[in-house]
Motif scaffolding. Structure first.
Motif, PDB file in Angstrom:
ATOM      1  N   GLY A   1       0.787  -1.222   0.000  1.00  0.00           N
ATOM      2  CA  GLY A   1       0.000   0.000   0.000  1.00  0.00           C
ATOM      3  C   GLY A   1       0.821   1.275   0.000  1.00  0.00           C
ATOM      4  N   MET A   2       2.129   1.151   0.043  1.00  0.00           N
ATOM      5  CA  MET A   2       2.999   2.334   0.096  1.00  0.00           C
ATOM      6  C   MET A   2       3.159   2.968  -1.280  1.00  0.00           C
ATOM      7  SD  MET A   2       6.210   1.122   2.381  1.00  0.00           S
ATOM      8  CE  MET A   2       6.073   0.838   4.119  1.00  0.00           C
ATOM      9  N   THR A   3       3.291   4.288  -1.289  1.00  0.00           N
ATOM     10  CA  THR A   3       3.721   4.966  -2.504  1.00  0.00           C
ATOM     11  C   THR A   3       5.224   4.792  -2.615  1.00  0.00           C
ATOM     12  OG1 THR A   3       4.143   7.069  -1.380  1.00  0.00           O
ATOM     13  CG2 THR A   3       1.904   6.709  -2.281  1.00  0.00           C
ATOM     14  N   ASP A   4       5.761   5.027  -3.793  1.00  0.00           N
ATOM     15  CA  ASP A   4       7.208   4.939  -3.973  1.00  0.00           C
ATOM     16  C   ASP A   4       7.927   5.898  -3.033  1.00  0.00           C
ATOM     17  OD1 ASP A   4       6.658   3.143  -5.968  1.00  0.00           O
ATOM     18  OD2 ASP A   4       7.226   4.472  -7.615  1.00  0.00           O
ATOM     19  N   ARG A   5       7.447   7.123  -2.973  1.00  0.00           N
ATOM     20  CA  ARG A   5       8.086   8.147  -2.144  1.00  0.00           C
ATOM     21  C   ARG A   5       8.093   7.748  -0.662  1.00  0.00           C
ATOM     22  NH1 ARG A   5       6.135  13.631  -3.829  1.00  0.00           N
ATOM     23  NH2 ARG A   5       7.684  13.224  -5.414  1.00  0.00           N
ATOM     24  N   PHE A   6       6.968   7.204  -0.187  1.00  0.00           N
ATOM     25  CA  PHE A   6       6.890   6.793   1.213  1.00  0.00           C
ATOM     26  C   PHE A   6       7.803   5.601   1.480  1.00  0.00           C
ATOM     27  CE2 PHE A   6       4.852   4.441   4.732  1.00  0.00           C
ATOM     28  CZ  PHE A   6       5.029   5.382   5.724  1.00  0.00           C
ATOM     29  N   ALA A   7       7.851   4.659   0.557  1.00  0.00           N
ATOM     30  CA  ALA A   7       8.723   3.483   0.723  1.00  0.00           C
ATOM     31  C   ALA A   7      10.176   3.915   0.819  1.00  0.00           C
ATOM     32  CB  ALA A   7       8.525   2.502  -0.428  1.00  0.00           C
TER      33      ALA A   7
END
Length: 71
Positions: A57-63
């Protein structure tokens, strides 16, 4: 293309690190995921599924930000 391959390999590594960190220390996830992953006597496979769902469920930026925070 070599650049795409390099980016893919980096992403796989980052996801693997996140998975291992969250599985070994579920407290690093939000309370909702932590409590599900550690509910009384859940099997390791269930905990792994919760961790995988959280990462999915993570966005790339958050990951990327989480990877930096945890390493």
């Amino acid at each position: 293309h070599p650049k795409v391959r390099e980016m893919t390999d980096e992403a796989k590594h980052m996801i693997g690190v996140l998975f291992e960190r969250y599985l070994s220390d579920p407290r690093q996830m939000p309370d909702e995921f932590y409590s599900t992953a550690t509910a009384g006597g859940v099997a390791r496979a269930v905990s792994a599924r919760v961790v995988a769902d959280y990462i999915a469920g993570m966005t790339d930026r958050f990951a990327i930000a989480e990877h930096e925070r945890l390493t």
